[in-house]
Design an enzyme around this catalytic site. Sequence first.
Site, PDB file in Angstrom:
ATOM      1  N   GLY A   1       0.822  -1.203   0.000  1.00  0.00           N
ATOM      2  CA  GLY A   1       0.000   0.000   0.000  1.00  0.00           C
ATOM      3  C   GLY A   1       0.852   1.246   0.000  1.00  0.00           C
ATOM      4  O   GLY A   1       1.986   1.251  -0.487  1.00  0.00           O
ATOM      5  N   SER A   2       0.317   2.299   0.567  1.00  0.00           N
ATOM      6  CA  SER A   2       0.984   3.602   0.518  1.00  0.00           C
ATOM      7  C   SER A   2       2.153   3.676   1.492  1.00  0.00           C
ATOM      8  O   SER A   2       2.187   2.980   2.508  1.00  0.00           O
ATOM      9  CB  SER A   2      -0.012   4.715   0.846  1.00  0.00           C
ATOM     10  OG  SER A   2      -0.356   4.684   2.226  1.00  0.00           O
TER      11      SER A   2
ATOM     12  N   GLU B   1       5.604  -3.369   0.887  1.00  0.00           N
ATOM     13  CA  GLU B   1       5.702  -2.996  -0.531  1.00  0.00           C
ATOM     14  C   GLU B   1       4.955  -1.685  -0.705  1.00  0.00           C
ATOM     15  O   GLU B   1       3.718  -1.657  -0.665  1.00  0.00           O
ATOM     16  CB  GLU B   1       5.111  -4.100  -1.410  1.00  0.00           C
ATOM     17  CG  GLU B   1       5.780  -5.454  -1.245  1.00  0.00           C
ATOM     18  CD  GLU B   1       7.250  -5.448  -1.622  1.00  0.00           C
ATOM     19  OE1 GLU B   1       7.669  -4.578  -2.427  1.00  0.00           O
ATOM     20  OE2 GLU B   1       7.991  -6.306  -1.114  1.00  0.00           O
ATOM     21  N   LEU B   2       5.711  -0.597  -0.929  1.00  0.00           N
ATOM     22  CA  LEU B   2       5.130   0.745  -0.825  1.00  0.00           C
ATOM     23  C   LEU B   2       5.188   1.483  -2.163  1.00  0.00           C
ATOM     24  O   LEU B   2       5.186   0.874  -3.210  1.00  0.00           O
ATOM     25  CB  LEU B   2       5.825   1.504   0.308  1.00  0.00           C
ATOM     26  CG  LEU B   2       5.883   0.737   1.649  1.00  0.00           C
ATOM     27  CD1 LEU B   2       6.647   1.530   2.689  1.00  0.00           C
ATOM     28  CD2 LEU B   2       4.491   0.379   2.134  1.00  0.00           C
TER      29      LEU B   2
ATOM     30  N   CYS C   1       2.021   1.068  -8.121  1.00  0.00           N
ATOM     31  CA  CYS C   1       3.141   1.775  -7.495  1.00  0.00           C
ATOM     32  C   CYS C   1       4.364   1.850  -8.397  1.00  0.00           C
ATOM     33  O   CYS C   1       5.285   2.614  -8.119  1.00  0.00           O
ATOM     34  CB  CYS C   1       3.498   1.127  -6.158  1.00  0.00           C
ATOM     35  SG  CYS C   1       3.672  -0.653  -6.237  1.00  0.00           S
TER      36      CYS C   1
ATOM     37  N   GLU D   1       3.904  10.346  -5.635  1.00  0.00           N
ATOM     38  CA  GLU D   1       3.240   9.338  -6.456  1.00  0.00           C
ATOM     39  C   GLU D   1       1.908   9.871  -6.967  1.00  0.00           C
ATOM     40  O   GLU D   1       1.049  10.269  -6.179  1.00  0.00           O
ATOM     41  CB  GLU D   1       3.031   8.076  -5.620  1.00  0.00           C
ATOM     42  CG  GLU D   1       2.541   6.886  -6.403  1.00  0.00           C
ATOM     43  CD  GLU D   1       2.519   5.629  -5.555  1.00  0.00           C
ATOM     44  OE1 GLU D   1       2.820   4.552  -6.095  1.00  0.00           O
ATOM     45  OE2 GLU D   1       2.185   5.719  -4.348  1.00  0.00           O
TER      46      GLU D   1
END
Length: 478
Positions: A234-235, A254-255, A288, A382
């Site tokens: 996510g963020s 996992e960003l 992402c 992002e």
Amino acid sequence: MNSDNPNEPQRIRMRIGATWRDAEEFQTIRDPYRGDVVAYAPVSTERDCNDALDAARAAKEVMAAMPGHERAALLHRIAGLVDERRSIIARAMTIETGKALKDSLIEVQRAGELLHMCAEEAIRIQGEHVPMDGSAMGAGKIAMLMRFPVGVVAAITPFNGPISLSAHKLGPALAAGNSLVLKPSPKAPLCVHLLIEAAIDAGVPVGAVNTLYGDGVGAQMVSDARVDFVTFTGSTKVGKLIRNAVGMKRVALELGGVGPTFVHRDADIAAAVKACARNAVGLAGQSCVSVQNVYVHKDVHDAFVEAIGREMDGIRFGDPLDMATDVGTLIDEQAAIRVEGMLQRAVDAGARPLRGWKRNGAQLSATILGNVTPQMDVVCDEIFGPAMTIQPYEQIEPIFKAISDSPYGLQCGIYTGSLELALSAFRKIRTGGVIVNGTSRWRSDQMPYGGVKDSGIGREGPKFSIRDMTEERLLVLN
């Protein structure tokens, strides 16, 4: 499911231990393209979370004792059911997220393949012999490292790849001999529920797979002492909150990223144009690693800009359920408004729209911006929408350094015919991966995927996630 009519809104239930549990409160899930109600998702409570964690804790010994060949057979069965139910799961994903149906079908297919790969890795979990005769104290001793399941895995997944990323948590957790508590995004609960139904129907042990829903239990999940490992996609903002809340637990995060991709003067321009365009707007840019910042050598910049505009014109935006549609909607209208605001702020600050945007509800057309500066949030933050910047360069090494010094470091793409330049990018750019003659968005599910710095901790991919979801234990024989 609890309805025989696929067009009727589904009431999702939590899986806790051996039972499907109704919630006390439900959240309405709407199709972002049509506005129709497609599901009612549970809003899990503190009691639900406690019960799910108790069930997972009770099941972890059962999973740890299950031989590798049985775990492999279980995962093959789950994968087989996912394959059989591919069209149902994909349609659910499309109507709740606005993802183009053709992409949803591919995602479910890849999830099945991923689960098969996890099954194969379940019988390959290896330790290591440690040579002890390198010192007088160790001489004559025998030592080995073996890998054991961590126990209870808490997993939180996002809306943009709900089936793929849930499979990337579920598969390795079971392959490694762990139990799992999974909380999907509140914006994409239905398709994940169908995935979990497949796991239950395949015969997972009682309590080995549990589900919670809603945002209210996330903090409780990750901080609870019954959880041994936390995996989150996510963020960056939420990832940092989780990192601060987990205490001594190990994590995989996992960003976010800003999708840098280079097009050098010796690149195959036609290939770069097609890939950059498609990977900037695919999934409505909600990845992402979506192509966001494209750095183009000044010698080919004008030709690239002209060609990518034509390529964008050939990408069809429209009804996500239409198989002719390439790009559907963003997850909801608020997300589209947020992206539109970023683009407008950039233009107000001097950016030039090489291809402008139009918004209709949750649908946002492709946008290309030029004349941007590094301080604009469309460059340094992002976007998570169907937009890209194009920035000319003459010297490439300073940009390598700028990317390395920036907060993000997920993946970077570079188009070039020079092996020397490709290796220079690999050595000098501090990022989780460098994709040569591919964009930042390129990913195959078996590879070690992940970032550094604010883009995350750890690597996904069956072998690599299993490594994270096991712990080493040393045996010394005197």
